[in-house]
Design a protein around this motif. Sequence first.
Motif, PDB file in Angstrom:
ATOM      1  N   PHE A  43     -22.681 -12.504   2.340  1.00 12.41           N
ATOM      2  CA  PHE A  43     -21.620 -11.504   2.340  1.00 12.41           C
ATOM      3  C   PHE A  43     -20.798 -11.423   3.617  1.00 12.41           C
ATOM      4  O   PHE A  43     -19.725 -10.818   3.619  1.00 12.41           O
ATOM      5  N   THR A  44     -21.261 -12.002   4.699  1.00  2.28           N
ATOM      6  CA  THR A  44     -20.517 -11.907   5.956  1.00  2.28           C
ATOM      7  C   THR A  44     -19.118 -12.496   5.800  1.00  2.28           C
ATOM      8  O   THR A  44     -18.944 -13.597   5.288  1.00  2.28           O
ATOM      9  N   GLY A  45     -18.109 -11.722   6.223  1.00  2.00           N
ATOM     10  CA  GLY A  45     -16.736 -12.190   6.186  1.00  2.00           C
ATOM     11  C   GLY A  45     -16.061 -12.090   4.835  1.00  2.00           C
ATOM     12  O   GLY A  45     -14.933 -12.572   4.676  1.00  2.00           O
ATOM     13  N   THR A  46     -16.694 -11.430   3.849  1.00  5.49           N
ATOM     14  CA  THR A  46     -16.105 -11.313   2.513  1.00  5.49           C
ATOM     15  C   THR A  46     -15.513  -9.925   2.302  1.00  5.49           C
ATOM     16  O   THR A  46     -15.944  -8.949   2.914  1.00  5.49           O
ATOM     17  N   ASN A  47     -14.526  -9.859   1.418  1.00 13.80           N
ATOM     18  CA  ASN A  47     -13.915  -8.573   1.061  1.00 13.80           C
ATOM     19  C   ASN A  47     -14.747  -7.921  -0.037  1.00 13.80           C
ATOM     20  O   ASN A  47     -14.318  -7.776  -1.183  1.00 13.80           O
ATOM     21  N   THR A  48     -15.960  -7.526   0.342  1.00 15.29           N
ATOM     22  CA  THR A  48     -16.905  -6.872  -0.553  1.00 15.29           C
ATOM     23  C   THR A  48     -17.456  -5.645   0.150  1.00 15.29           C
ATOM     24  O   THR A  48     -17.231  -5.435   1.349  1.00 15.29           O
ATOM     25  N   ILE A  49     -18.198  -4.835  -0.590  1.00 13.84           N
ATOM     26  CA  ILE A  49     -18.825  -3.669   0.040  1.00 13.84           C
ATOM     27  C   ILE A  49     -19.784  -4.101   1.140  1.00 13.84           C
ATOM     28  O   ILE A  49     -19.728  -3.605   2.272  1.00 13.84           O
ATOM     29  N   VAL A  50     -20.671  -5.017   0.840  1.00 14.46           N
ATOM     30  CA  VAL A  50     -21.640  -5.437   1.854  1.00 14.46           C
ATOM     31  C   VAL A  50     -20.936  -6.133   3.004  1.00 14.46           C
ATOM     32  O   VAL A  50     -21.294  -5.942   4.179  1.00 14.46           O
ATOM     33  N   VAL A 382     -14.202 -20.228  -4.828  1.00 12.44           N
ATOM     34  CA  VAL A 382     -14.207 -19.188  -3.805  1.00 12.44           C
ATOM     35  C   VAL A 382     -13.017 -18.277  -4.087  1.00 12.44           C
ATOM     36  O   VAL A 382     -11.875 -18.735  -4.169  1.00 12.44           O
ATOM     37  N   GLN A 383     -13.296 -16.988  -4.262  1.00 14.69           N
ATOM     38  CA  GLN A 383     -12.250 -16.044  -4.655  1.00 14.69           C
ATOM     39  C   GLN A 383     -11.268 -15.806  -3.504  1.00 14.69           C
ATOM     40  O   GLN A 383     -11.660 -15.814  -2.335  1.00 14.69           O
ATOM     41  N   ARG A 384      -9.993 -15.553  -3.878  1.00 12.28           N
ATOM     42  CA  ARG A 384      -8.937 -15.446  -2.886  1.00 12.28           C
ATOM     43  C   ARG A 384      -8.271 -14.075  -2.857  1.00 12.28           C
ATOM     44  O   ARG A 384      -7.467 -13.817  -1.964  1.00 12.28           O
ATOM     45  N   SER A 385      -8.580 -13.214  -3.803  1.00 11.49           N
ATOM     46  CA  SER A 385      -7.937 -11.893  -3.812  1.00 11.49           C
ATOM     47  C   SER A 385      -9.020 -10.828  -3.765  1.00 11.49           C
ATOM     48  O   SER A 385      -9.537 -10.513  -2.690  1.00 11.49           O
ATOM     49  N   MET A 386      -9.364 -10.250  -4.894  1.00 11.87           N
ATOM     50  CA  MET A 386     -10.519  -9.364  -4.916  1.00 11.87           C
ATOM     51  C   MET A 386     -11.767 -10.152  -4.551  1.00 11.87           C
ATOM     52  O   MET A 386     -11.929 -11.302  -4.963  1.00 11.87           O
ATOM     53  N   ARG A 387     -12.635  -9.552  -3.743  1.00 17.05           N
ATOM     54  CA  ARG A 387     -13.852 -10.209  -3.253  1.00 17.05           C
ATOM     55  C   ARG A 387     -13.515 -11.519  -2.537  1.00 17.05           C
ATOM     56  O   ARG A 387     -14.251 -12.510  -2.657  1.00 17.05           O
ATOM     57  N   ALA A 388     -12.423 -11.529  -1.822  1.00 19.32           N
ATOM     58  CA  ALA A 388     -11.989 -12.739  -1.115  1.00 19.32           C
ATOM     59  C   ALA A 388     -13.108 -13.273  -0.234  1.00 19.32           C
ATOM     60  O   ALA A 388     -13.773 -12.528   0.491  1.00 19.32           O
ATOM     61  N   GLY A 389     -13.314 -14.585  -0.319  1.00 21.75           N
ATOM     62  CA  GLY A 389     -14.341 -15.245   0.466  1.00 21.75           C
ATOM     63  C   GLY A 389     -15.672 -15.363  -0.239  1.00 21.75           C
ATOM     64  O   GLY A 389     -16.545 -16.115   0.213  1.00 21.75           O
ATOM     65  N   LYS A 390     -15.853 -14.647  -1.346  1.00 22.60           N
ATOM     66  CA  LYS A 390     -17.119 -14.658  -2.091  1.00 22.60           C
ATOM     67  C   LYS A 390     -17.059 -15.720  -3.183  1.00 22.60           C
ATOM     68  O   LYS A 390     -16.079 -15.837  -3.917  1.00 22.60           O
ATOM     69  N   THR A 391     -18.116 -16.515  -3.306  1.00 24.37           N
ATOM     70  CA  THR A 391     -18.193 -17.531  -4.351  1.00 24.37           C
ATOM     71  C   THR A 391     -18.404 -16.886  -5.712  1.00 24.37           C
ATOM     72  O   THR A 391     -19.167 -15.930  -5.848  1.00 24.37           O
ATOM     73  N   LEU A 392     -17.712 -17.415  -6.724  1.00 25.17           N
ATOM     74  CA  LEU A 392     -17.893 -16.975  -8.106  1.00 25.17           C
ATOM     75  C   LEU A 392     -18.271 -18.188  -8.933  1.00 25.17           C
ATOM     76  O   LEU A 392     -17.590 -19.219  -8.889  1.00 25.17           O
ATOM     77  N   ASP A 393     -19.344 -18.059  -9.704  1.00 22.29           N
ATOM     78  CA  ASP A 393     -19.893 -19.183 -10.447  1.00 22.29           C
ATOM     79  C   ASP A 393     -19.687 -18.969 -11.942  1.00 22.29           C
ATOM     80  O   ASP A 393     -20.323 -18.109 -12.554  1.00 22.29           O
ATOM     81  N   VAL A 416     -11.763 -13.408 -14.830  1.00 24.10           N
ATOM     82  CA  VAL A 416     -10.865 -14.252 -14.040  1.00 24.10           C
ATOM     83  C   VAL A 416     -10.033 -13.350 -13.139  1.00 24.10           C
ATOM     84  O   VAL A 416      -9.224 -12.553 -13.612  1.00 24.10           O
ATOM     85  N   LEU A 417     -10.226 -13.488 -11.831  1.00 28.65           N
ATOM     86  CA  LEU A 417      -9.564 -12.631 -10.862  1.00 28.65           C
ATOM     87  C   LEU A 417      -8.355 -13.283 -10.210  1.00 28.65           C
ATOM     88  O   LEU A 417      -7.460 -12.580  -9.725  1.00 28.65           O
ATOM     89  N   ASP A 418      -8.340 -14.609 -10.159  1.00 24.92           N
ATOM     90  CA  ASP A 418      -7.259 -15.318  -9.486  1.00 24.92           C
ATOM     91  C   ASP A 418      -7.158 -16.725 -10.076  1.00 24.92           C
ATOM     92  O   ASP A 418      -7.962 -17.111 -10.930  1.00 24.92           O
ATOM     93  N   PRO A 419      -6.175 -17.526  -9.652  1.00 27.32           N
ATOM     94  CA  PRO A 419      -5.964 -18.834 -10.283  1.00 27.32           C
ATOM     95  C   PRO A 419      -6.992 -19.906  -9.922  1.00 27.32           C
ATOM     96  O   PRO A 419      -6.883 -21.043 -10.421  1.00 27.32           O
ATOM     97  N   GLU A 420      -7.979 -19.621  -9.094  1.00 24.91           N
ATOM     98  CA  GLU A 420      -8.857 -20.672  -8.579  1.00 24.91           C
ATOM     99  C   GLU A 420      -9.566 -21.454  -9.682  1.00 24.91           C
ATOM    100  O   GLU A 420      -9.719 -22.674  -9.587  1.00 24.91           O
ATOM    101  N   ILE A 421     -10.013 -20.783 -10.746  1.00 24.47           N
ATOM    102  CA  ILE A 421     -10.727 -21.502 -11.804  1.00 24.47           C
ATOM    103  C   ILE A 421      -9.759 -22.394 -12.588  1.00 24.47           C
ATOM    104  O   ILE A 421     -10.153 -23.439 -13.107  1.00 24.47           O
TER     105      ILE A 421
END
Length: 499
Positions: A43-50, A382-393, A416-421
């Motif tokens: 979680f370090t460096g991610t746009n998440t609660i933690v 790797v998400q780029r908007s919501m939860r930016a920096g967090k991996t989504l599988d 789907v939060l952003d165009p990455e997928i």
Amino acid sequence: MTRPRAFVAGLVHESSTYMVEVSGPTDLADFDVHSGAELIDEFTGTNTIVGGYLAACGRLGVDPVPGVHARAEPGAAVAPRAAAHLGDQLVAALRTAAPVDVVLLDLHGAGALETGESLDLAVVRAVRAVVGPRVPLAVTVDLHANLPAELVTLVDVLVGFQEYPHTDMAARADLAASLAVGQLTGASRPVVRMRTLPMLLPPSTTWSGPGAWLRDLVREVESEPDVLACTVLHGYPYADTPQARAAVVTVGTPAAAEAANRTVAGALWAHRDRFRIDPVPPERAVATARAAAGRPVVIGDGTDNPGCGAAGDSTYLLTALLDSGLRACLATLHDPATVRACVTAGVGARVEVALGGRHGWASGPPVRATGTVRAITDGRVVQRSMRAGKTLDFGTSVRLSLGDVDVIVASQRRQVLDPEILLLHGVLPDRYDVLAVKSVNHFRAGFATVSDHLLVADAPGPLTREIDSLPRGPATAGLWPMDPDVTFPDLPAVGRPAR
């Protein structure tokens, strides 16, 4: 001087009671669990609660003590044995870490067991029982939280998101941590007050319309003297539970907190009709896309949004796209069997599929067609908007071409939060007339740079935005908009007594 120690942990789930019959309860295997050093790394460096908690600890000179963090994709209410197991893990980690000076919890606020009981309240009760009454306990919750009154009496800080899409997660966690750590000196002991309303809101973005008006009002109130944090909770309308309610929660002095709650609750109630939804069937959404001047148009498949707990395999919008003649891509459709068939066949192969439609009326009929396998990936982005920096599988995923329509089929159910997928599968957005994504509002943040034309389609299903059309029990049948004649009594606010 010894630095303060902050226990950081969470148990996060948005739980639909309507999806239990469709997909079965959410169980232990559905949760991603991180603990100890792995939690810090994740979680370090991610746009998440933690991520926000950890950044705040660094800024405030506090040592984070990582506990257990478990999160599952929104879905059906949680099996009690799974909730008990995860709760026991979190509490065991807290006992091992003790003594701690402050507790920072990541909760959703709309977690529920199959019985309808609040998952979040169970966690807070257990944590408070371990740390005692004087250790500051901060909780950060989703904008769609359904909070039991008792939970508010057990915490010292409660901060929720103000944005939907939730692009402010780390910032709100930073605020919650700052308020909790600020209480360690004893110089400041604000109170938490909550005022519930007899209503639930349909999914309402804060990027425009009444949701934006309400967000701006809350921010204005939060800037008032003696108000430290103010959150309006839209409530989670797909839970038929006693705690399912919209609410306003404020941290501040008793007088300021209660005044803030009255202001926001009164304004929301007076303007509630602005939040009614005009549903847009898939065929009309596609027709609107055809008439739009720019390309691509992005359509959220709102009823089948995994981020609200949906199955992610509805075919209603896909069928409308196949009938349209437009160049389109839909992402992602959750169908592990089709993924396996495509992987076996290989890139370039033609395969016969029965795509999606695995949950009866909630999903529509399967799409039976022959398509070409264009790409096979591991589905990790790797998400780029919501939860930016967090991996989504998304799990192993494929791009399948059905004539003019490409479908990205995934083996994991994900929003789907952003165009990455899309990019992972070789989909270049500007080459399509329509991009359809399994999301109701969160996609707006990730696709705002792709298109100026963002709209939502309302297919049949148990997570429709027409929340007053759902079968309701006594817990929520008397709420607005289900009961348009319900009144809003001026009830006293609830909260933890001042200390």
